[in-house]
Design an enzyme around this catalytic site. Structure first.
Site, PDB file in Angstrom:
ATOM      1  N   ASP A   1      -6.211  -3.322  -0.740  1.00  0.00           N
ATOM      2  CA  ASP A   1      -5.278  -2.370  -0.354  1.00  0.00           C
ATOM      3  C   ASP A   1      -4.044  -3.467   1.127  1.00  0.00           C
ATOM      4  OD1 ASP A   1      -4.549   1.426   0.100  1.00  0.00           O
ATOM      5  OD2 ASP A   1      -3.047   0.129  -0.212  1.00  0.00           O
TER       6      ASP A   1
ATOM      7  N   GLU B   1       0.632   9.240   2.578  1.00  0.00           N
ATOM      8  CA  GLU B   1      -0.836   8.283   4.387  1.00  0.00           C
ATOM      9  C   GLU B   1      -0.703   8.814   5.018  1.00  0.00           C
ATOM     10  OE1 GLU B   1       0.515   4.533   2.003  1.00  0.00           O
ATOM     11  OE2 GLU B   1      -1.162   4.190   3.247  1.00  0.00           O
TER      12      GLU B   1
END
Ligand code: GLC
Length: 601
Positions: free
Chosen positions: A292, A492
């Site tokens: 990521d 997020e």
């Protein structure tokens, strides 16, 4: 007769297996022939994915270092955010990549998580939580196929989706990126998404590489803390969070993104057992895994140590957001990894395994042929046909939680309807995070959509008066008041919440509408269930609309009865914050509305 039939069937079966094997052998031959020509620097270049912002000032590095992939993160800037502009940008950098010594095309990755959401004018579908409410794999497959076409219309060939998180704690800011709390539901819709995105064959020119994410346990962190710690034993990890990967791999997934979170205190980005033994070994995953966003950096404050741990754990490609002006940049990644190989700390076998996996996917995608932009697809971005599918998805995503005295569906011949609330006429709130910019924003964040208010006006008869306000006032005298409230956009960790009560302005809007004496219909636009017991009591009808995207007309279709509500809750709906996490199968399960609940007309 039977014997010959059996023989024919066996012959067909064995020839199919034989052709599969020969294809596999032919593929491996091409990969190994190319690998044999590559220097160590070029191999490590293929393992390097760089954000466009980090390399746009030094674009020649793309060819010089044989960079394998570019990405645009949620906030990466491109000069022109129309579909044509994105296609031009893609072409510019792909042409640079093809000037590298071996002319290996780049894979370009992007987060098209509810349509091609970085592109102005694109079709924005409901976020995954709304797709979970549809319970419709065929629809999800169709949405993924349309999204793939709009992605390919900009040249890009890799989508960081589907997210197959099983979101167990609605405090988590990424709850809306998950299809729901049930592993079976998540698995089924994740498979449908991969099939639609990759089409029947990755070598199709419309196929886009899916990235199943985030492996593993992202939706199960303690207190729903984003990038937090998933504290469960291996049996629970396998039972809850693994099915989405097992089944999408079987469905042909060839890329998996590793999760930021830890498992019982160990960062998954450096977890050899999970990445190599479980994913690549036991599950037989033959594609490549990607980190990521600067996920490797979190393993150690010393970047070289972090790289050593992650690559040896089985990471194949590093997602690197930073250029020469920042620490932990792509040049350092390449330099340190070369050093680690020369020092014997990372084996050449590990490097070759990673590069073989990456090249194999590029060959499977026939990238040397399919790297060109199909400008016919560019014109299809945001087409009326695509929007019709999104409108249908909105209809199927709505969950009717309350409908006293069958006040819904509304008549199209009302004398007057009053529409109010902060999200009544707000395309940004309707779309939610990951829209044009990472966190998105309220207001006109994207062109081409239809707000709830516009949809109501499009639907009622000429004789019906539609009035509106933002704060709940002005309903007196109307036949009905529609109050549209909920969350403003986030993405997020910025969406992590300790308190899921409605905002004060929303509570007041519903109170004012209710005090007007006019029947009240509440429409909740949110990325998750919220704490609404009081507001439910003040309303005659209540619909969970999740984050529907650009096609608000789908909401009016259901409000006015052209379609019945069919959505089912993808999450257990909590009475209060103390109940969360509350999930189907829990002991003493006592939600406000159970998983799977949904009324109809
Ligand atoms: C983000 C997300 C991931 C996304 C990636 C690239 O931090 O965790 O889902 O695909 O970075 O934008």
């Amino acid at each position: 007769m039977k014997f010959t039939l059996l023989m024919i069937v066996m012959l067909i079966a064995s020839s199919f297996v034989y052709s599969q094997k020969t294809n596999e052998d032919a593929l491996n031959k091409k990969v190994n022939e190319l690998l044999a020509k590559m220097t160590l620097e070029e191999k490590i270049g293929q393992m390097t994915q760089v954000d466009l912002d980090a390399i746009k000032k030094t674009p020649k590095d793309i060819a010089k270092y044989a960079i394998g992939s570019l990405l645009c993160g949620g906030d990466t800037e491109v000069p022109d955010i129309t579909a044509k502009g994105w296609a031009d940008t893609y072409e510019k950098y792909q042409n640079i990549a093809l000037k590298s010594r071996l002319a290996i095309p780049i894979l370009w990755g992007i987060d098209a998580v509810h349509g091609h959401n970085n592109v102005d004018g694109a079709t924005i579908f409901p976020h995954n939580i709304g797709l979970g409410a549809t319970r419709n794999p065929q629809l999800v497959e169709k949405i993924a196929a349309i999204t793939a076409k709009e992605i390919k219309g900009t040249g890009i060939q890799w989508d960081f989706a589907p997210c197959v998180a099983v979101a167990l704690n609605e405090r988590w800011g990424r709850t809306y990126e998950s299809f729901g709390e049930d592993p079976e539901l998540v698995k089924n819709l994740g498979v449908a998404y991969v099939k639609g995105m990759q089409t029947k064959d990755l070598s199709n020119k419309n196929a886009v590489l899916a990235s199943v994410k985030h492996f593993i346990g992202d939706g199960g962190t303690t207190n729903g803390i984003d990038q937090g710690n998933t504290e469960i034993d291996e049996a629970a990890l396998r039972k809850i969070h693994l099915p989405g990967y097992i089944e999408t791999i079987k469905a042909g997934a060839k890329n998996i993104m590793i999760t930021f979170n830890s498992w019982n205190g160990e960062k998954v980005h450096g977890h050899k057992y999970l990445i190599t033994d479980l994913l690549k070994g036991e599950l037989g995953f033959k594609g490549f895994v990607v980190s990521d966003w600067a996920g490797i950096d979190q393993l150690d404050k010393d970047y070289k140590t972090a790289i050593e741990k992650s690559i040896n754990a089985g990471m194949d490609m590093a997602m690197i957001p930073f250029g020469p002006d920042r620490a932990n940049n792509y040049l350092q990644f390449i330099t340190y990894l070369i050093e680690l190989v020369n020092e014997g700390k990372v084996s050449m076998n590990r490097i070759d395994d990673a590069v073989q996996r990456i090249l194999k996917v590029k060959f499977e995608m026939n990238l040397w042929e399919n790297y060109k932009v199909d400008r016919k697809l560019t014109k299809e971005v945001g087409s009326a046909e695509h929007r019709e599918v999104a409108r249908d998805a909105v209809r199927q995503s709505l969950v009717l939680l309350k409908n006293d005295n069958n006040i819904l569906p509304l008549s199209k011949q009302l004398k007057r309807i009053h529409v109010t609330g902060k999200s009544a006429d707000d395309i940004g709130n309707q779309c939610g995070g990951w829209t044009i910019i990472w966190q998105s924003k309220s207001g006109n964040v994207i062109s081409g959509g239809t707000t709830v208010l516009q949809a109501v006006k499009n639907t009622v008869s000429k004789g019906t008066k539609v009035t509106s306000s933002l704060d709940g006032t002005g309903a007196e005298g109307a036949d009905v008041c529609l109050v549209v409230v909920g969350e403003t956009p986030y993405a997020e960790m910025f969406g992590d919440r300790e308190d899921l009560s409605l905002a004060k302005e929303d509570v007041e809007a519903i109170e004012k509408a209710s005090a007007s004496g006019v029947p009240v219909v509440v429409l909740l636009i949110s990325g998750r269930p919220m704490i609404v017991e009081n507001e439910l009591r003040k309303s005659n009808a209540f619909i969970a609309a999740w984050l529907p995207g650009t096609e608000g007309q789908g909401i009016a279709d259901v409000l006015f009865g052209d379609f019945k509500p069919t959505g089912k809750l993808p999450h257990s709906w909590p009475k209060n914050m103390k109940q969360i996490p509350i999930n189907i199968g829990d002991a003493n399960y006592d939600p406000l509305f159970p998983f799977g609940f949904g009324l109809t007309y």
